[in-house]
Design a protein around this motif. Structure first.
Motif, short mmCIF file in Angstrom:
data_model
loop_
_atom_site.label_atom_id
_atom_site.label_comp_id
_atom_site.label_asym_id
_atom_site.label_seq_id
_atom_site.Cartn_x
_atom_site.Cartn_y
_atom_site.Cartn_z
N ASN A 69 0.81 -1.21 0.00
CA ASN A 69 0.00 0.00 0.00
C ASN A 69 0.85 1.26 0.00
N ILE A 70 2.03 1.20 -0.61
CA ILE A 70 2.89 2.38 -0.68
C ILE A 70 3.26 2.68 -2.12
N LYS A 71 3.62 3.94 -2.33
CA LYS A 71 4.10 4.41 -3.63
C LYS A 71 5.50 4.95 -3.39
N VAL A 72 6.46 4.56 -4.23
CA VAL A 72 7.85 4.98 -4.08
C VAL A 72 8.22 5.89 -5.24
N SER A 73 8.79 7.04 -4.91
CA SER A 73 9.23 8.01 -5.90
C SER A 73 10.74 8.18 -5.79
#
Length: 178
Positions: A69-73
């Motif tokens: 449930n995470i987004k990595v930039s």
């Protein structure tokens, strides 16, 4: 009476000694500041090269996994430090890792530089001779509480590229490097 006079003279002498040392320190600081200013103006900027194309710097690559449930930039940026080589010098790079939850709240933000790898690798010399060229997110396809990044370091002289796999926990700490 003698006792009061000796205490008074001791206080006056301590006050006088403290004042002279203070003025001496201020004089030393002003001389140091003038010397530093003159040295700073004598330094000439170098025309250093970059191992990364200009359009790749400052651009965020966003990665999202369905199992997490995470987004990595990942944002690659040019560092202020340089590395001298036989054919000139090259700018070092850093990568900013920003992990956010699906709700939009920030999980962590961490800036990685190549020197972070030296704490986890056996051969520090290979890392010191290289420059961070590329950072990519490596999907894990499981619910584990860590993210995996691949950092590619390139040697400017030989163009040899070495990949390091970096495991980071959800607090932004490096757990392991392969």
């Amino acid at each position: 009476m003698k006792k009061q006079f000796s205490i008074l003279s001791l206080a006056v002498s301590l006050l006088a000694c403290g004042t002279s040392e203070k003025s001496k320190d201020e004089t030393t600081q002003s001389v140091t500041a003038v010397a530093t200013d003159s040295v700073a103006t004598d330094v000439k900027p170098q025309n250093c090269l970059s191992v990364v194309e200009g359009d790749k710097l400052g651009k965020a690559d966003v990665y999202q996994e369905s199992a997490k449930n995470i987004k990595v930039s990942l944002t690659l940026a040019q560092d202020a430090s340089t590395m001298p080589t036989s054919d000139g010098c090259y700018y070092n790079n850093s990568v900013e890792v920003l992990a956010t939850k699906k709700s939009g709240s920030q999980l962590f933000k961490h800036t990685l530089v190549k020197d972070d790898l030296t704490l986890f690798t056996k051969n520090d010399e290979a890392v010191q001779k290289s420059i961070l060229q590329k950072a990519t997110y490596k999907p894990t396809f499981n619910g584990q509480k860590y993210i995996t990044l691949t950092l590619s370091l390139a040697e400017p002289g030989t163009k040899k590229v070495t990949d390091y796999i970096v495991y980071m926990n959800y607090y932004g700490e490096i757990v392991k490097v392969k």
